[in-house]
Write an enzyme that holds these catalytic residues in place. Structure first.
Site, PDB file in Angstrom:
ATOM      1  N   GLY A  97      13.101  -7.397 -27.907  1.00 22.05           N
ATOM      2  CA  GLY A  97      12.326  -7.209 -26.688  1.00 22.05           C
ATOM      3  C   GLY A  97      10.932  -7.785 -26.814  1.00 22.05           C
ATOM      4  O   GLY A  97      10.753  -8.928 -27.230  1.00 22.05           O
ATOM      5  N   GLU A 110       0.721 -18.335 -19.762  1.00 18.28           N
ATOM      6  CA  GLU A 110       2.010 -17.857 -19.269  1.00 18.28           C
ATOM      7  C   GLU A 110       1.827 -16.637 -18.369  1.00 18.28           C
ATOM      8  O   GLU A 110       2.462 -16.530 -17.314  1.00 18.28           O
ATOM      9  CB  GLU A 110       2.914 -17.503 -20.448  1.00 18.28           C
ATOM     10  CG  GLU A 110       4.289 -16.999 -20.029  1.00 18.28           C
ATOM     11  CD  GLU A 110       5.175 -16.643 -21.205  1.00 18.28           C
ATOM     12  OE1 GLU A 110       6.236 -16.018 -20.966  1.00 18.28           O
ATOM     13  OE2 GLU A 110       4.826 -16.973 -22.355  1.00 18.28           O
ATOM     14  N   GLN A 146       0.445   3.135  14.903  1.00 20.41           N
ATOM     15  CA  GLN A 146      -0.761   3.123  14.070  1.00 20.41           C
ATOM     16  C   GLN A 146      -0.421   3.195  12.583  1.00 20.41           C
ATOM     17  O   GLN A 146      -1.067   2.549  11.751  1.00 20.41           O
ATOM     18  CB  GLN A 146      -1.670   4.292  14.444  1.00 20.41           C
ATOM     19  CG  GLN A 146      -3.019   4.277  13.705  1.00 20.41           C
ATOM     20  CD  GLN A 146      -3.864   5.507  14.005  1.00 20.41           C
ATOM     21  OE1 GLN A 146      -3.453   6.628  13.685  1.00 20.41           O
ATOM     22  NE2 GLN A 146      -5.014   5.309  14.635  1.00 20.41           N
ATOM     23  N   LEU A 175       9.585  -1.205   6.030  1.00 18.79           N
ATOM     24  CA  LEU A 175       9.260  -1.529   7.423  1.00 18.79           C
ATOM     25  C   LEU A 175      10.374  -2.319   8.103  1.00 18.79           C
ATOM     26  O   LEU A 175      10.397  -2.413   9.330  1.00 18.79           O
ATOM     27  CB  LEU A 175       7.949  -2.310   7.482  1.00 18.79           C
ATOM     28  CG  LEU A 175       6.684  -1.474   7.196  1.00 18.79           C
ATOM     29  CD1 LEU A 175       5.469  -2.376   7.046  1.00 18.79           C
ATOM     30  CD2 LEU A 175       6.453  -0.448   8.298  1.00 18.79           C
TER      31      LEU A 175
END
Length: 381
Positions: A135, A246, A283, A341
């Site tokens: 990892g 990177e 709103q 949304l």
């Protein structure tokens, strides 16, 4: 937000226009098929090379366009904003990471041999760092490059290798001595046509479906001494030296992709109606989008600051880690709220926001996880 920003000039604007044209003509028509097949076509690399968008920072003396990393940034932004996370992942490893290592660590013979091929797309480059058991802990690398007469014999396995199926040249992170920790790690160039080089399976991922991500198996591959990139035992230090660029590239990818998600969501809520009014008329929607727009404005400002620092050689590991951490985490929050949304349609793959959501998740993992970024930042407190 992509255009008319302080780090860029007219030359960058012309490149931006060219990249957009290339995407429209050569990628958009084929992208669905690439997503379905799980990787880009080989033809993509030659076309990108011919269009001058591979390895923009490589000097003309080595067959490149002769630009700077700001030119790379333009390419990254345009691919990310177009929603092309898969092709961009492959492109970044090839142009920004692989070519960057060769440019800064390679000797003259290595540069003359490989950089023109990378810039033209004749050679596709991969970087083999991660192993099934390592990892983010690169000091725990187990792949061995045992010194033999005339060179090294390499054995080991790698995973999560971008460009694993298409690659012709791999920069392999391997242990060349029994020195503890980082001291025994070196970088070695391995050509894919050498005996003992075996490609494993193409990995099935949550997102970035068209990214060529694979396993590689190295079985007693013999390479000559001249394939050593940099100095023996200096691999870990070289990796650390190149990681700020990177991580800046990942931050740029995140902010541009987040901008795309925001823009298409604004268009959607202007058109979608609920309870007799558009979703934007509520709103709560406007306030949520106001917060997201603020996050984007702050992110772009810091990314541009980092771009300028990098151009002047002043971007350090801490600043790059902050950019990578903040932009990738912000991207994750933003695409989640933008998908919300969209309602139920946001969960449908046919809607772009669904793909942007899935593609965003890995940004907080590769190039150093968010947890690693926090550790690096925290050490400087």
């Amino acid at each position: 937000m992509l255009e008319n920003r302080e780090p860029f000039d007219e030359e960058h604007a012309l490149l931006r226009e060219g990249v957009r044209g290339f995407i429209k003509a050569e990628i958009t028509p084929h992208f669905p098929a690439w997503e379905e097949s799980g990787m880009v076509s080989r033809r993509f690399w030659q076309q990108a090379g011919a269009a001058g968008i591979l390895c923009p920072q490589v000097p003309q003396a080595y067959g490149g366009p002769g630009g700077s990393f700001k030119h790379n940034a333009v390419v990254i932004e345009e691919f990310a904003y177009a929603g092309l996370a898969g092709p961009l992942s492959d492109l970044t490893v090839h142009s920004d990471v692989g070519a960057g290592y060769l440019l800064h660590l390679g000797n003259e013979a290595q540069k003359q041999k490989w950089l023109p091929r990378l810039a033209s797309g004749e050679t596709v480059c991969a970087v083999a760092m991660t192993e099934p058991g390592t990892g983010s802990d690169l000091q725990a690398v187990r792949t061995r490059a045992t010194p033999v007469a005339g060179g090294y014999r390499i054995s080991g396995s790698k995973t999560f290798v971008s460009n694993g199926q298409h690659c012709d040249l791999v920069i392999v992170v391997a242990r060349t001595s029994e020195a503890p920790g980082a001291k025994g790690i070196s970088l070695i160039l391995v050509e894919a046509d050498r005996a003992g080089f075996n490609r494993g399976r193409k990995l099935d991922k949550l997102g970035q479906w068209s990214a060529d991500t694979s396993e590689l198996f190295l079985e007693d591959i013999d390479v000559p001494h001249e394939n050593l990139l940099g100095v023996e035992g200096g691999g870990f230090a070289a990796l650390m030296q190149q990681l700020p660029q990177e991580r800046l590239a990942i931050a740029i990818t995140s902010i541009a992709a987040a901008q795309r998600a925001f823009d298409i969501t604004c268009d959607y809520v202007r058109q979608r109606k609920a309870f007799g009014q558009t979703v934007l008329d509520f709103q709560s929607t406007r306030h949520r989008l106001a917060d997201l727009k603020t996050d984007l404005a702050v992110g772009w400002a810091f990314v541009d600051q980092c771009l300028n620092r990098h151009a002047s050689g002043q971007l350090d590991s801490k600043q790059a880690s902050i950019a990578k951490l903040w932009c990738s985490e912000m991207q994750g929050r933003l695409v989640d709220q933008c998908l919300q949304l969209h309602g139920g349609y946001g969960f449908m793959r046919e809607y772009e926001i669904c793909r942007l959501y899935a593609d965003a998740r890995v940004q907080r993992i590769y190039g150093g996880t968010s947890e690693i970024m926090r550790e690096l930042i925290g050490r400087g407190l």
